[in-house]
Scaffold this motif. Structure first.
Motif, short mmCIF file in Angstrom:
data_model
loop_
_atom_site.label_atom_id
_atom_site.label_comp_id
_atom_site.label_asym_id
_atom_site.label_seq_id
_atom_site.Cartn_x
_atom_site.Cartn_y
_atom_site.Cartn_z
N LEU A 275 37.68 36.00 44.76
CA LEU A 275 37.14 36.76 43.65
C LEU A 275 38.22 37.62 42.98
N THR A 276 39.10 38.18 43.79
CA THR A 276 40.19 39.00 43.23
C THR A 276 41.13 38.15 42.38
N VAL A 277 41.45 36.96 42.84
CA VAL A 277 42.32 36.07 42.06
C VAL A 277 41.68 35.71 40.73
N VAL A 278 40.40 35.34 40.76
CA VAL A 278 39.71 34.97 39.52
C VAL A 278 39.60 36.18 38.59
N ALA A 279 39.39 37.37 39.17
CA ALA A 279 39.32 38.58 38.35
C ALA A 279 40.62 38.84 37.61
N MET A 280 41.75 38.64 38.29
CA MET A 280 43.03 38.86 37.64
C MET A 280 43.30 37.82 36.55
N ALA A 281 42.85 36.60 36.78
CA ALA A 281 42.98 35.57 35.74
C ALA A 281 42.16 35.96 34.51
N ALA A 282 40.95 36.48 34.72
CA ALA A 282 40.12 36.92 33.61
C ALA A 282 40.73 38.11 32.89
N LEU A 283 41.35 39.02 33.63
CA LEU A 283 41.97 40.20 33.03
C LEU A 283 43.13 39.81 32.13
N VAL A 284 44.02 38.96 32.63
CA VAL A 284 45.17 38.52 31.84
C VAL A 284 44.71 37.78 30.58
N THR A 285 43.70 36.92 30.73
CA THR A 285 43.18 36.17 29.59
C THR A 285 42.50 37.09 28.58
N ALA A 286 41.79 38.11 29.08
CA ALA A 286 41.11 39.05 28.19
C ALA A 286 42.10 39.79 27.30
N VAL A 287 43.22 40.20 27.86
CA VAL A 287 44.23 40.91 27.06
C VAL A 287 44.90 39.95 26.09
N ALA A 288 45.19 38.75 26.54
CA ALA A 288 45.86 37.78 25.66
C ALA A 288 44.98 37.40 24.47
N LEU A 289 43.66 37.31 24.70
CA LEU A 289 42.74 36.89 23.64
C LEU A 289 42.02 38.07 22.99
N THR A 290 42.36 39.30 23.44
CA THR A 290 41.67 40.52 22.98
C THR A 290 40.15 40.34 23.05
N SER A 291 39.68 39.94 24.22
CA SER A 291 38.27 39.63 24.42
C SER A 291 37.61 40.70 25.29
N VAL A 292 36.67 41.44 24.73
CA VAL A 292 35.94 42.44 25.49
C VAL A 292 35.02 41.80 26.55
N ALA A 298 36.16 40.56 34.05
CA ALA A 298 37.22 40.89 35.00
C ALA A 298 36.84 42.12 35.83
N ALA A 299 36.21 43.11 35.19
CA ALA A 299 35.79 44.31 35.92
C ALA A 299 34.74 43.98 36.97
N VAL A 300 33.75 43.17 36.59
CA VAL A 300 32.69 42.80 37.54
C VAL A 300 33.26 41.98 38.69
N LEU A 301 34.13 41.02 38.38
CA LEU A 301 34.74 40.20 39.44
C LEU A 301 35.61 41.05 40.37
N SER A 302 36.31 42.03 39.80
CA SER A 302 37.11 42.93 40.64
C SER A 302 36.22 43.70 41.60
N GLY A 303 35.07 44.18 41.08
CA GLY A 303 34.14 44.88 41.96
C GLY A 303 33.58 44.00 43.05
N LEU A 304 33.24 42.77 42.70
CA LEU A 304 32.74 41.83 43.72
C LEU A 304 33.80 41.57 44.78
N GLY A 305 35.05 41.44 44.36
CA GLY A 305 36.13 41.20 45.31
C GLY A 305 36.35 42.37 46.23
N GLN A 306 36.34 43.60 45.66
CA GLN A 306 36.53 44.77 46.51
C GLN A 306 35.38 44.93 47.49
N GLY A 307 34.14 44.82 46.99
CA GLY A 307 33.00 45.02 47.86
C GLY A 307 32.97 44.05 49.03
N THR A 308 33.27 42.78 48.76
CA THR A 308 33.22 41.76 49.81
C THR A 308 34.32 41.98 50.84
N SER A 309 35.55 42.20 50.38
CA SER A 309 36.66 42.38 51.32
C SER A 309 36.55 43.71 52.07
#
Length: 410
Positions: A275-292, A298-309
């Motif tokens: 989940l953390t890896v996918v979150a970082m991919a979404a974050l990088v893509t969001a900035v590159a595409l200026t996509s809210v 990316a924020a939700v996936l980061s939270g899922l990754g932190q909570g699980t680990s």
């Protein structure tokens, strides 16, 4: 056990309440993105110092003597936030809030485990972990709503926080905590030492840390630079949106722990790292595409990754570490995670000032994803994990958590 989690919730609410206000303070006081990340790093520094002291002290003298001063310091930090009109006062408030949170986390999560029914350490790990991220979710949402709808946005929320901490302060003396029976080695040892675990369990700590640290670092980026990134993408400093972004992150981190609580710890670690890896991919893509929408994803996936680990790490420590060392073990896991979470976002902040927010975010995302993959590989090679809740329910219960043979049974 549930009431013992309240001080942790109150302290963690304080930890993230300033996040939606960073953009406001930047406009009012005037400071750069790098300074913003340094203010966040001040919180991390106070947290690390407090965890190093709080864990050993809570294991030697009890949970209450650490919880009470921690909550008092939280009140002082809250008062400073109310009067913050300079970078110096803001930095001091953030530093003291880190010290307060570290003390409450190290002693509070151990207190939850102490009060677990019939020695159910797996449940205690779930409640301690959920209270940590649950409080982290409540704080920024409270800030976003109150600061956007009521006058004096940088004051109102912290007045409410004063009452949250006062409630926790009144609760701690009434907790039916068992007496601490420190072992002979701990009694003769130094009272100031780095948080650690007994040698037989250090590998479990390192494996837990290898997965947990990248996950909490991903959320640390959202806490420090998320509001600035959101303001750049949307061209607005709406604090309700900033608070909602952080709330989504930690609400996901809280909810996922109840959803996956019956999974085996190795599975928790693998899912958390993925989940953390996918979150970082979404974050990088969001900035590159200026996509809210991608930034929110990316924020939700980061939270899922932190909570699980985090659930995997705390469950492992609660199951295998003796009660006389549990506060130190929890402090070691939290301190190690926040050490990375304080370092990489600051580096990303300076890189963003020098080369742009896109370059800083991209470098950060790649680094965190690589560390998460390394953690997943380390967890896969580790074979000594506590059994899941269903398997443990079929085992004979250990009546006394500190009974001989507890470590071997775990």
């Amino acid at each position: 056990m549930w009431l013992a989690a309240w001080p942790v919730v109150a302290a963690m609410a304080l930890s993230n309440e300033p996040t939606p206000l960073y953009v406001l303070w930047q406009h009012q006081i005037g400071f750069t993105t790098a300074t913003l990340t340094l203010i966040y790093a001040g919180y991390i520094a106070g947290l690390l110092v407090s965890l190093s002291l709080g864990g050993p002290l809570a294991d030697r003298y009890g949970r209450r003597p650490v919880l009470l001063p921690g909550l008092v310091l939280g009140l002082v930090a809250t008062a400073l936030f109310i009067t913050a009109h300079s970078v110096a006062v803001l930095g001091l408030a953030r530093l003291l809030s880190g010290i307060a949170v570290g003390a409450v986390l190290s002693a509070g999560m151990a207190a939850v485990s102490d009060l677990a029914p019939d020695g159910d350490k797996r449940l205690a790990g779930l409640i301690a972990s959920a209270s940590m991220v649950g409080g982290a979710a409540v704080g920024p949402l409270l800030t976003g709503v109150l600061s956007q709808t009521l006058p004096a946005p940088a004051v109102t929320v912290f007045v409410v926080q004063l009452f949250l901490l006062l409630g926790a302060l009144l609760l701690v003396p009434r907790m039916p905590l068992p007496p601490i029976r420190a072992d002979a080695a701990a009694a003769k040892g130094r009272w100031l030492r780095l948080p650690s675990v007994p040698r037989p369990h250090r590998r479990s700590l390192w494996v837990s840390l290898a997965v947990f640290a990248p996950a909490i670092t991903a959320t640390g980026f959202v806490l420090s630079l998320g509001p600035a990134l959101l303001a750049q993408l949307l061209r607005t400093d709406n604090r309700l949106l900033s608070g909602g972004l952080v709330f989504l992150l930690f609400a996901a981190a809280t909810g996922v722990q109840f959803a996956v609580r019956r999974l085996r710890v190795p599975v928790l670690f693998q899912v958390g790292a993925a989940l953390t890896v996918v979150a970082m991919a979404a974050l990088v893509t969001a900035v590159a595409l200026t996509s809210v929408p991608l930034l929110l994803t990316a924020a939700v996936l980061s939270g899922l990754g932190q909570g699980t680990s985090q659930l995997g790490g705390l469950s492992t420590l609660a199951a295998v570490v003796p009660a006389t060392h549990l506060a130190r073990a929890n402090a070691a896991l939290t301190a190690g995670g926040y050490l990375l979470a304080g370092t990489l976002p600051v580096a990303a902040g300076y890189l963003s000032d020098a080369a742009g927010l896109t370059a800083g975010t991209t470098a950060f995302g790649i680094a965190v994803a690589a560390l998460a993959v390394i953690g997943a590989v380390a967890a896969r090679a580790h074979h000594t994990f506590p059994a899941p809740a269903r398997a443990r329910a079929e085992e004979p219960r250990q009546i006394a958590p500190t009974a001989p043979g507890r470590e071997e049974a775990s």
